[in-house]
Structures are given as C-alpha cells and as structure tokens.
Design an enzyme around this catalytic site. Structure first.
Site, short mmCIF file in Angstrom:
data_model
loop_
_atom_site.label_atom_id
_atom_site.label_comp_id
_atom_site.label_asym_id
_atom_site.label_seq_id
_atom_site.Cartn_x
_atom_site.Cartn_y
_atom_site.Cartn_z
N TYR A 254 0.84 -1.21 0.00
CA TYR A 254 0.00 0.00 0.00
C TYR A 254 0.86 1.24 0.00
CZ TYR A 254 0.77 1.24 4.95
OH TYR A 254 1.32 1.65 6.13
N LYS B 264 6.49 -1.65 2.37
CA LYS B 264 5.24 -1.05 2.86
C LYS B 264 4.09 -2.00 2.54
CE LYS B 264 3.14 3.55 3.26
NZ LYS B 264 3.24 3.65 4.71
N GLU C 294 12.01 3.32 14.37
CA GLU C 294 11.09 4.34 13.87
C GLU C 294 9.85 4.36 14.75
OE1 GLU C 294 9.66 3.34 9.89
OE2 GLU C 294 9.54 1.23 10.43
N LEU D 197 11.02 1.81 7.44
CA LEU D 197 10.47 2.20 6.16
C LEU D 197 11.21 3.45 5.68
CD1 LEU D 197 8.10 1.58 4.15
CD2 LEU D 197 6.97 3.55 5.18
#
Ligand code: PDD
Length: 286
Positions: free
Chosen positions: A31, A146, A178, A202
């Site tokens: 996505y 992702k 993160e 990411l």
C-alpha cells in the site's frame, strides 16, 4: 466518495472484494498513503517508486505503469469532496479459489484506491507537540516494505494510544528504529540525526525530504545508529510522515523532551518543509 476497484470507479460503499482475497487472508499486499494538497499529490513519483520496491520485494508484478497509476489516482482525487486529501492505494495478490499459503499460479491482483480528507496535525499539536512512549520493536525484519501486514504496528500504536500517547517510538536491540507509522529524528546540540535506511525501517518519503532539505540548507545531519540513551537525552525529537508532516514529540514516557516545548530546529525544518510542499503543489504541472 468515489473509489476505484479493479477497473471500476464506484461509490466506496458499493466496493466489494472476495473473502478469499489474499490481502484479507494473508495480508499479502502492498500500500501507499499519498498526501494531496489543493488536489495535487505531493511527491507522487517517490510514492510510486516505493510501491514498485515493495511489489518487487513481495514478488507481485505491478499491475499498472506509472502513467496508468497517475490517471487512476487523478480521477479519484478529482471526484473527492476535499481539496486536501489522504490518497490511499492498495494492491493485493488477489483471490484464488482456495486458501493456500503458496502463490496461486494464475490470479489477478486486486487494485483499490480511495481518498479521505487529510487530517493534518492540529494547531495545538503544532504548538505543544505530542506525547510518545518507547516500545520494543517486535516487527518482522522487512520493515523496508510497505505491506498491509501491519498488525504489530497496530498493536504498538494502540498500546501508545491507551497510554494517552500519539505514537510508539520503537527500539530494536537497544537502537532506535522508527515510530509505529512514522520515522523519527533526534536533535542534540543543533545536530540532526536519524537511523540508517535499511531493512529495519520504512524509507519514509517525508524522511527523505527532511534529509534533502537539511543538506540543501547545510543543517548538520547524521544518518546512523541511535542508542536508547541518545533518544532519552535528545534536545528535540520529531516524527515525520506523509500525514503528520514534521511533528515535535515533547514528552517521552512521561518525561519532557528538552524544554518540553517544540524546539527551534523543528520549527525551522517545518518552515522549510511547508515551503517545499507549497512550491511543489502550487505549480500547474505537478
Ligand atoms: N505511514 N514508517 C512507517 C512504519 C510508516 O507506516 C510510515 C507512514 C512512515 C513514514 O513514511 P512517509 O513519510 O512516506 O509517509 C514511516 C503511513 C502514513 C500510514 O501507514 O498511514
């Protein structure tokens, strides 16, 4: 609200997928979330390039060329009631006749696009910053992809929410990775730092832009491992993401970060970020 599903534009409430869709059964899909300002997508090419990297990483052929994606996305953007949007796209491996972990031999991917109003940080969040809490990063080791397999992120975020926090700041083996749905920057003595871009995080489009702006403006900036101790003694902490932009974290595990108010480096970066976004989304040919 108009959505797009497998070749058709239709009202979102009429969109239907099979319960055998591998996105539903196995979270077997990719996505993107793309911010849109004044009906212009921001950094679309970078989002489509990252989509391609995710699809390559999960061996799912991209069902569309960049030109086709552009056309589909523009139509959904144009049909939305909102000028500023969070544009969502998802590609799954599709629905086979049975449930089997191994890829089916012939199956067409499911392509879904929808767009909602962009919910940017509130004026109060900008002025006072947000609270975060640390948590152990218990996700898999392909956080660079992702994919829609977000249950670990969801649980981490919910635990943060339950504690009254806007984000969970994740640590793996004592090092900052993160947030549950954002990248993290640390400022100490005027020097900006963020973790390395590898399988542990990411590669955020907003993170890349912040690094680019820091380089352009000659702001000292390091991309390296960041320890838990550095995280806890930072002068400033920020979250970055397509929807949260550059947002100061002013409390970590109930302790103030720096002065407990958004710091000068964050304010400076947010100004550069906003200027860059205004420039990119006001020209006619974006
Ligand atoms: N999330 N890290 C994770 C785990 C994320 O889910 C996101 C974004 C980011 C920031 O990436 P970007 O700057 O490209 O938005 C980092 C989106 C917004 C989401 O899942 O809703």
């Amino acid at each position: 609200m108009t959505a797009y599903l497998n070749g058709q534009f239709l009202p979102l409430e009429e969109a239907r997928i099979s319960p055998l869709d591998r996105g539903f059964l196995f979270a077997d899909g990719a996505y993107e979330v793309i911010p849109v300002y004044r009906r212009r997508p921001f950094l679309l090419d970078s989002h489509l390039a990252r989509l391609q990297r995710t699809l390559d990483g999960i061996a799912l052929p991209n069902p569309h060329t960049a030109g086709e994606w552009n056309e589909l996305l523009q139509r959904v953007i144009a049909d939305s009631a909102f000028a500023d949007q969070a544009l969502y796209l998802q590609v799954t491996r599709g629905a086979d006749g049975k449930r089997d972990h191994a890829f089916p031999s012939a199956v067409s991917p499911t392509v879904f696009i929808c767009s909602t109003a962009l919910v940017a940080p509130s004026a109060a969040q900008r002025e006072f910053g947000v609270a975060a809490r640390r948590a152990v990063d218990n996700r898999w080791l392909r956080c660079d992809l992702k994919t829609v397999a977000l249950l670990a992120n969801v649980l981490l975020r919910q635990q943060a929410s339950d504690a009254g926090c806007a984000e969970a700041i994740l640590l793996r083996d004592g090092l900052l990775t993160e947030g549950s749905s954002s990248n993290v920057f640390v400022v100490k003595d005027g020097v900006l730092a963020t973790p390395l871009r590898d399988h542990r995080i990411l590669a955020g489009i907003t993170r890349d832009l912040v690094l680019e702006l820091a380089a352009q403006q000659r702001m000292p900036c390091e991309v390296r491992d960041i320890s838990d101790a550095e995280l806890r003694s930072a002068d400033e902490l920020w979250l970055t993401s397509s929807t949260r932009e550059v947002l100061p974290i002013t409390s970590l595990d109930g302790q103030p970060v720096g002065t407990g108010r958004p710091g000068p480096v964050a304010r400076q970066m947010y100004d550069w970020y906003r200027a860059s976004r205004e420039q990119a989304t006001s020209s006619a040919d974006v």
